[in-house]
Motif scaffolding. Sequence first.
Motif, PDB file in Angstrom:
ATOM      1  N   TYR A  89       0.799  -1.195   0.081  1.00  0.00           N
ATOM      2  CA  TYR A  89       0.005   0.066  -0.031  1.00  0.00           C
ATOM      3  C   TYR A  89       0.862   1.162   0.168  1.00  0.00           C
ATOM      4  CZ  TYR A  89      -3.897   2.941   0.951  1.00  0.00           C
ATOM      5  OH  TYR A  89      -4.899   4.034   0.706  1.00  0.00           O
TER       6      TYR A  89
ATOM      7  N   ASP B  74       2.596   2.174  -3.133  1.00  0.00           N
ATOM      8  CA  ASP B  74       1.849   2.866  -4.199  1.00  0.00           C
ATOM      9  C   ASP B  74       1.634   4.355  -3.627  1.00  0.00           C
ATOM     10  OD1 ASP B  74       0.012   3.000  -6.539  1.00  0.00           O
ATOM     11  OD2 ASP B  74      -1.722   2.640  -5.172  1.00  0.00           O
ATOM     12  N   VAL B  75       0.984   4.499  -2.626  1.00  0.00           N
ATOM     13  CA  VAL B  75       0.608   5.827  -2.071  1.00  0.00           C
ATOM     14  C   VAL B  75       1.816   6.638  -1.287  1.00  0.00           C
ATOM     15  CG1 VAL B  75      -1.613   5.180  -1.871  1.00  0.00           C
ATOM     16  CG2 VAL B  75      -0.467   5.231   0.311  1.00  0.00           C
ATOM     17  N   GLU B  76       2.820   6.117  -1.024  1.00  0.00           N
ATOM     18  CA  GLU B  76       3.915   6.799  -0.342  1.00  0.00           C
ATOM     19  C   GLU B  76       3.663   6.982   0.981  1.00  0.00           C
ATOM     20  OE1 GLU B  76       7.607   7.761  -1.150  1.00  0.00           O
ATOM     21  OE2 GLU B  76       6.412   7.267  -2.627  1.00  0.00           O
TER      22      GLU B  76
ATOM     23  N   ARG C  66      11.570   1.348   0.444  1.00  0.00           N
ATOM     24  CA  ARG C  66      11.780   0.979  -0.890  1.00  0.00           C
ATOM     25  C   ARG C  66      12.358   0.333  -1.429  1.00  0.00           C
ATOM     26  NH1 ARG C  66       7.962   2.911  -3.907  1.00  0.00           N
ATOM     27  NH2 ARG C  66       7.321   4.642  -2.586  1.00  0.00           N
TER      28      ARG C  66
END
Length: 99
Positions: free
Chosen positions: A24, A27-29, A82
């Motif tokens: 999640y 994708d949204v940071e 990341r």
Amino acid sequence: MGLADLGRIDDVIHGRMRLGIMVYLADVETADFTELKTVLGATQGNLSVHLKTLEKAGYVEIDKSFRDNKPLTRVSITATGRKAFSAYLKALDSLIGRE
């Protein structure tokens, strides 16, 4: 990579809840605690424990503040997180023979 290389799978990420958090956030940071709790179907206590594990590993950063006199907890994926998530996905690809 064969079964002998299974150790390359990051145990910090590999749990279902922590994997969900990383997917999640990749994708949204950044997401707030309530948002994560809702999308993952987690309890408050369960999510807190998994976020602490990811934070200790340096994979997420947790920022606590107040908005309109209400507590607000924001969680962000770090550069280290990341990189670890990318390595985790590559290790899985190798394990199933796609790399």
